[in-house]
Design a protein around this motif. Structure first.
Motif, PDB file in Angstrom:
ATOM      1  N   PHE A  88      28.237  30.686  72.375  1.00 40.84           N
ATOM      2  CA  PHE A  88      27.750  29.800  71.322  1.00 40.84           C
ATOM      3  C   PHE A  88      28.184  30.345  69.969  1.00 40.84           C
ATOM      4  O   PHE A  88      28.334  31.567  69.802  1.00 40.84           O
ATOM      5  CB  PHE A  88      26.227  29.697  71.371  1.00 40.84           C
ATOM      6  N   PRO A  89      28.347  29.461  69.003  1.00 44.28           N
ATOM      7  CA  PRO A  89      28.751  29.934  67.674  1.00 44.28           C
ATOM      8  C   PRO A  89      27.656  30.694  66.948  1.00 44.28           C
ATOM      9  O   PRO A  89      27.931  31.434  66.010  1.00 44.28           O
ATOM     10  CB  PRO A  89      29.113  28.643  66.940  1.00 44.28           C
ATOM     11  N   SER A  90      26.381  30.516  67.377  1.00 45.41           N
ATOM     12  CA  SER A  90      25.282  31.230  66.723  1.00 45.41           C
ATOM     13  C   SER A  90      24.177  31.521  67.720  1.00 45.41           C
ATOM     14  O   SER A  90      24.037  30.823  68.743  1.00 45.41           O
ATOM     15  CB  SER A  90      24.712  30.403  65.561  1.00 45.41           C
ATOM     16  N   ALA A  91      23.390  32.558  67.425  1.00 40.95           N
ATOM     17  CA  ALA A  91      22.260  32.910  68.276  1.00 40.95           C
ATOM     18  C   ALA A  91      21.207  31.808  68.275  1.00 40.95           C
ATOM     19  O   ALA A  91      20.548  31.557  69.274  1.00 40.95           O
ATOM     20  CB  ALA A  91      21.646  34.235  67.816  1.00 40.95           C
ATOM     21  N   VAL A  92      21.031  31.153  67.129  1.00 37.21           N
ATOM     22  CA  VAL A  92      20.045  30.070  67.024  1.00 37.21           C
ATOM     23  C   VAL A  92      20.392  28.956  68.005  1.00 37.21           C
ATOM     24  O   VAL A  92      19.526  28.457  68.742  1.00 37.21           O
ATOM     25  CB  VAL A  92      19.972  29.537  65.585  1.00 37.21           C
ATOM     26  N   ASP A  93      21.654  28.552  68.040  1.00 33.76           N
ATOM     27  CA  ASP A  93      22.077  27.510  68.977  1.00 33.76           C
ATOM     28  C   ASP A  93      21.839  27.935  70.422  1.00 33.76           C
ATOM     29  O   ASP A  93      21.394  27.141  71.257  1.00 33.76           O
ATOM     30  CB  ASP A  93      23.558  27.191  68.780  1.00 33.76           C
ATOM     31  N   ALA A  94      22.138  29.187  70.729  1.00 32.13           N
ATOM     32  CA  ALA A  94      22.003  29.668  72.102  1.00 32.13           C
ATOM     33  C   ALA A  94      20.549  29.687  72.549  1.00 32.13           C
ATOM     34  O   ALA A  94      20.227  29.252  73.665  1.00 32.13           O
ATOM     35  CB  ALA A  94      22.610  31.073  72.219  1.00 32.13           C
ATOM     36  N   VAL A  95      19.655  30.189  71.702  1.00 31.95           N
ATOM     37  CA  VAL A  95      18.239  30.273  72.077  1.00 31.95           C
ATOM     38  C   VAL A  95      17.619  28.885  72.172  1.00 31.95           C
ATOM     39  O   VAL A  95      16.861  28.581  73.104  1.00 31.95           O
ATOM     40  CB  VAL A  95      17.460  31.153  71.079  1.00 31.95           C
ATOM     41  N   ARG A  96      17.935  28.032  71.200  1.00 29.53           N
ATOM     42  CA  ARG A  96      17.396  26.663  71.247  1.00 29.53           C
ATOM     43  C   ARG A  96      17.866  25.960  72.518  1.00 29.53           C
ATOM     44  O   ARG A  96      17.089  25.264  73.192  1.00 29.53           O
ATOM     45  CB  ARG A  96      17.833  25.887  70.013  1.00 29.53           C
ATOM     46  N   LYS A 100      13.916  31.579  62.102  1.00 30.59           N
ATOM     47  CA  LYS A 100      14.604  30.290  62.046  1.00 30.59           C
ATOM     48  C   LYS A 100      14.105  29.298  63.086  1.00 30.59           C
ATOM     49  O   LYS A 100      14.312  28.094  62.939  1.00 30.59           O
ATOM     50  CB  LYS A 100      16.116  30.499  62.218  1.00 30.59           C
ATOM     51  N   LEU A 101      13.483  29.787  64.155  1.00 29.16           N
ATOM     52  CA  LEU A 101      12.939  28.919  65.192  1.00 29.16           C
ATOM     53  C   LEU A 101      11.447  29.193  65.345  1.00 29.16           C
ATOM     54  O   LEU A 101      11.003  30.337  65.205  1.00 29.16           O
ATOM     55  CB  LEU A 101      13.640  29.167  66.537  1.00 29.16           C
ATOM     56  N   SER A 102      10.694  28.142  65.650  1.00 28.30           N
ATOM     57  CA  SER A 102       9.250  28.329  65.872  1.00 28.30           C
ATOM     58  C   SER A 102       9.025  28.805  67.305  1.00 28.30           C
ATOM     59  O   SER A 102       8.481  28.103  68.160  1.00 28.30           O
ATOM     60  CB  SER A 102       8.509  27.010  65.629  1.00 28.30           C
ATOM     61  N   MET A 160      11.173  39.210  75.161  1.00 25.10           N
ATOM     62  CA  MET A 160      10.953  38.025  75.981  1.00 25.10           C
ATOM     63  C   MET A 160      10.583  36.846  75.083  1.00 25.10           C
ATOM     64  O   MET A 160       9.789  37.000  74.150  1.00 25.10           O
ATOM     65  CB  MET A 160       9.816  38.254  76.977  1.00 25.10           C
ATOM     66  N   VAL A 161      11.110  35.683  75.384  1.00 27.00           N
ATOM     67  CA  VAL A 161      10.717  34.468  74.677  1.00 27.00           C
ATOM     68  C   VAL A 161       9.472  33.903  75.347  1.00 27.00           C
ATOM     69  O   VAL A 161       9.438  33.738  76.571  1.00 27.00           O
ATOM     70  CB  VAL A 161      11.852  33.420  74.701  1.00 27.00           C
TER      71      VAL A 161
END
Length: 552
Positions: free
Chosen positions: A61-69, A142-144, A166-167
């Motif tokens: 993924f281009p960003s960690a935010v995209d990958a986690v979401r 950046k993410l809730s 862990m998420v």
């Protein structure tokens, strides 16, 4: 070769080999279906799958935010799909994500970033997500999303420990599940020069303890001499692992409760006596909410085991057992803990309760209310294909759940309905009878009154009104709309009510019946015509087993 920094996503199915061994064709078919979901989410999040092997998926993924979401969306979507299957056949993924320096070669990615993502995937819970510290730092604000710090982890083929998080996955009610902490990295071994010192200290302590116990025993023997005794202390029972039918109950052992400190008049530490099996046979056939496989475990394994043991369950059919525990309290706690973990993992809103301690039933709610048998019957005249939107007395949200969960689920399955609109569905049971019984038991416990089986597998097994709207259950014996001296006759005539049946009344409460009709409208017309012979201003009050009102 091209070198770059990327967010690496690794996913794998938990217990894939077992699923294939049990049913290869069904597992491969579902894997293809689940992969469509995963591939779609990855593409929408601007990700790219660069490698697959069997059940594994590797993506960048281009960003960690995209990958986690993307990972969260995948897990929540697959969790919903898994609810259509029994726990033993659910196909759940673990996902690991890191940010790393990788090398691209012919479209594939290589390097420590890929290896670490794969190791994080192995640390993740079933249906969960585990990320590296670098990812956590990128997405924390950046993410809730909530995280649990599990510290530095030693992982295979990575020279330095990986700090991981862990998420916390969101439940249906909006709360978050608490991830279970994994083991932390092992401490560095003590230097060689310390071993002689450790051995010396241990030896001195052992000599001291041995001397203390010797003199304590001598003193106790002197005090006890002349005092008769009839009880001999026996060795404590050792935990055993007992095979059980799937889903396999885990024999969860808990540490014994701490004992009080010694008094001034020193006495030997009591050794627990091996408990005998509770008197009487455990009533496995009477346990509600559970499937036949679990009942076999209770009858064959639990019933014959000695104390201390316990069994816990909840209305939703989740259970927990503990055998060969050091105390009754430890057995109860272990069974409850195991049951609640299973319920929480499936987002069940019902709390677990102790059903039995030893072979003694301690469940305070008794048996759930059940209707008389037969619990359902097939009637080719009224039976029709199951269509979720036509399910009576439910809100649109409940019908959507039936469409998404019940309709595509594995057989055998059944839905029970309560008189106030409560419902309960059982999926993937060992047999139709098992699905029907469990649905009625759980629905009855929730509703507080006997429920009715409305659907079994792919069909409605009761007449579903369409001319008028079902608003409740019809009980002729207590219907206030029917004059009292006519109720018994209505009950008798409806008793063998195959086909379509309808009941109408007029201003005086005199009933008219349309019986054993070939279709709904014919039954309605017959009831109105029969009522008109005895009364005026007649209207239909019941069709099949339902009280009816004006259509929406």
């Amino acid at each position: 070769m091209k070198r770059k920094i990327a967010a690496i996503f690794a996913a794998d199915i938990a217990g894939y080999s077992r699923l294939v061994a049990e049913d290869e064709e069904e597992t491969l078919r579902r894997l293809a279906s689940y992969r469509e979901v995963i591939d779609d989410f990855i593409a929408k999040a601007n990700g790219r799958i660069f490698n697959t092997a069997g059940d594994a998926v590797l993506a960048e993924f281009p960003s960690a935010v995209d990958a986690v979401r993307c990972a969260i969306d995948i897990q929540e979507s697959l969790r919903t799909r898994n609810m259509a299957y029994p726990p033993s056949r659910q196909m759940s993924f673990r996902i690991g994500i890191t940010i790393g320096d990788v090398v691209e070669r012919n479209g594939d990615l290589l390097g420590d970033g890929v290896n670490i993502a794969a190791r994080l995937e192995g640390l993740a819970e079933v249906g969960g997500i585990c990320v590296s510290r670098a990812v956590h730092e990128q997405v924390a604000n950046k993410l809730s999303v909530q995280f649990a710090d599990i510290g530095a982890q030693e992982v295979k083929n990575i020279p330095t420990p990986v700090h991981a998080y862990m998420v916390a996955m969101r439940r249906e009610d909006g709360t978050y599940a608490t991830p279970q902490l994994k083991k932390v990295a092992k401490a560095a071994p003590a230097p060689n020069w310390m071993w002689p010192l450790v051995v010396g200290v241990v030896s001195i302590v052992a000599i001291g303890v041995g001397g203390f116990l010797y003199f304590t025993k001598l003193e106790t023997a002197q005090v006890a001499s002349g005092a008769p005794t009839s009880t001999a202390a026996a060795p404590a029972p050792s935990p055993v692992s007992v095979p059980s039918p799937g889903p396999t109950p885990t024999m969860a052992a808990k540490a014994p409760a701490s004992t009080p400190s010694q008094t001034a008049a020193a006495t030997p530490t009591p050794v627990p006596t091996p408990p005998a099996a509770s008197s009487g046979k455990f009533p496995a056939d009477a346990v509600p909410f559970i499937g036949e496989r679990q009942r076999s475990f209770l009858s064959d394994v639990y019933s014959s085991a000695g104390d201390y043991k316990a069994y816990a369950l909840n209305i939703g059919g989740f259970y927990g057992s503990a055998l060969n525990q050091p105390t009754e309290e430890a057995a109860g706690n272990a069974a409850l803990d195991q049951c609640q973990k299973r319920a929480d993992a499936a987002q069940s809103p019902r709390r677990c309760e102790l059903y039995a301690l030893g072979n003694k039933v301690v469940y305070s709610h008794g048996s759930p209310p059940m209707p008389p048998q037969p619990w359902f019957r097939h009637d080719t005249v009224t039976e029709r294909a199951f269509v979720p939107k036509d399910f009576p007395m439910l809100r649109d949200q409940a019908r959507t759940r039936l469409e998404n969960i019940f309709a595509p689920a594995a057989k055998s399955r059944a839905v029970a309905l309560g008189p106030a609109g409560h419902y309960f569905m059982t999926l993937g049971a060992a047999s139709v009878d098992d699905a029907v019984r469990r649905s009625l038991e759980s629905c009855g416990a929730i509703a507080g009154s006997a429920c009715m089986i409305v659907a079994v597998d792919d069909v409605f097994v009761v007449p579903i009104p369409t001319v008028l709207r079902a608003v409740g259950f019809f009980h002729a014996a207590s219907s206030p709309s029917i004059v009292a001296d006519a109720r018994d006759e209505v009950v008798r005539k409806l008793g063998d009510g195959t086909g379509w049946n309808a009941v109408a009344v007029g201003t005086s409460g005199r009933p008219g019946l349309g019986l054993k009709a070939a279709d709904e409208q014919t039954a309605v017309n017959g009831a109105l015509a029969d009522c008109a012979k005895h009364d005026s201003d007649c209207h239909v009050i019941a069709i099949g087993p339902f009280t009816v009102g004006p259509a929406n």
